[in-house]
Design an enzyme around this catalytic site. Structure first.
Site, PDB file in Angstrom:
ATOM      1  N   SER A 145       0.850  -1.182   0.000  1.00  0.00           N
ATOM      2  CA  SER A 145       0.000   0.000   0.000  1.00  0.00           C
ATOM      3  C   SER A 145       0.888   1.234   0.000  1.00  0.00           C
ATOM      4  O   SER A 145       2.089   1.159   0.289  1.00  0.00           O
ATOM      5  CB  SER A 145      -0.882  -0.007   1.261  1.00  0.00           C
ATOM      6  N   TYR A 158      -4.324  -0.807   9.804  1.00  0.00           N
ATOM      7  CA  TYR A 158      -4.039  -0.990   8.378  1.00  0.00           C
ATOM      8  C   TYR A 158      -2.618  -0.541   8.054  1.00  0.00           C
ATOM      9  O   TYR A 158      -1.878  -1.237   7.351  1.00  0.00           O
ATOM     10  CB  TYR A 158      -5.055  -0.205   7.546  1.00  0.00           C
TER      11      TYR A 158
END
Length: 253
Positions: A145, A158
């Site tokens: 990410s 996350y």
């Protein structure tokens, strides 16, 4: 003169998790278009993705699995080998996100995200690699990410999980490169998927994001296909432990 296409995945078998929609679907279709047979792993109905795979002429199998725990990992590998005859490529794409201020973030939201995004990714890679080591190697692609590189806000677990994916990718490359297994990661930028629906719907945040992206648009799941085919193919045989950003230039700003 006959030349060999280094990006050809004919005869290969790929497992793609979280393949019912979004990034997983985009990558699965791209791998099939390059010649691979595909095992689609999803908690929800993946028949629409399977139909797209079938249009490429490749074989496909659907494996229903909830990747909230490591319980399905070995079963996924065994099912793939039984139905498709092998396992050469694993794409660890399945992931979840929980949003809250760090001051009020709950243990439940922490554990749920870390378990799915990091713990399961490791143990599925382990299960796949045990087969690959005995069958000539393979390729593992983790989905990282922008938050592998940046901190973000209101997504504590996350960010921790995707930072962990970056480190895990390098660790596994260090251990498995000599065993014939290429381990790399793709770090998507802002891609229009279910996970980013809240950001797209927030007009102020959406505008801020678009102003930061040099390409001037949200990415689409298919934009990740070429990177996945490259990292899964013989063209990347000397690429190990790399995190490839596919971000429209986000990190360049």
């Amino acid at each position: 003169m006959t030349t060999t296409n280094p990006f050809d995945l004919s005869g290969k078998v790929a497992v793609v998790t979280g393949a019912n929609t979004g990034i997983g679907r985009g990558i699965a279709v791209a791998l099939a278009q390059a010649g691979a047979d595909i095992a689609l792993v999803a908690r929800s109905d993946a028949s629409d993705t399977a139909a797209l795979i079938e249009q490429t002429g490749r074989h496909v199998t659907i494996i229903s699995a909830d990747l909230a725990t490591i319980e399905p990992c070995v079963r996924i590998v065994e099912h793939t080998i039984r139905d498709l005859g092998g396992l050469d490529i694993l794409v660890n794409n399945a992931g979840i996100i929980r949003r809250n201020d760090a001051l009020t973030f709950t243990e439940e939201d922490w554990d749920a995200v870390l378990d799915t995004n990091l713990k399961v990714a490791f143990f599925l890679a382990q299960a796949a690699a045990r087969h690959m080591v005995d069958h000539g190697g393979g390729a593992i692609i983790n989905i990282a990410s922008m938050l592998t590189f940046q901190g973000g806000v209101r997504v504590a677990s996350y960010t921790a999980s995707k930072s962990g994916i970056g480190g895990l990718t390098k660790l596994l490359a260090n251990e498995w490169a000599a065993k014939g297994i290429n381990v790399n990661a793709i770090a998507p930028g802002y891609i229009a998927t279910n996970n980013t629906a809240a950001l797209q719907a927030d007009s102020d945040r959406n505008r801020q994001i678009l102003e930061r992206i040099p390409a001037g648009r949200w990415g689409e799941p298919g934009d990740l296909g070429g990177a996945a085919v490259f990292l899964a193919s013989g063209a990347a045989r000397y690429v190990q432990g790399h995190i490839l950003a596919v971000d429209g230039g986000w990190l360049a700003r």
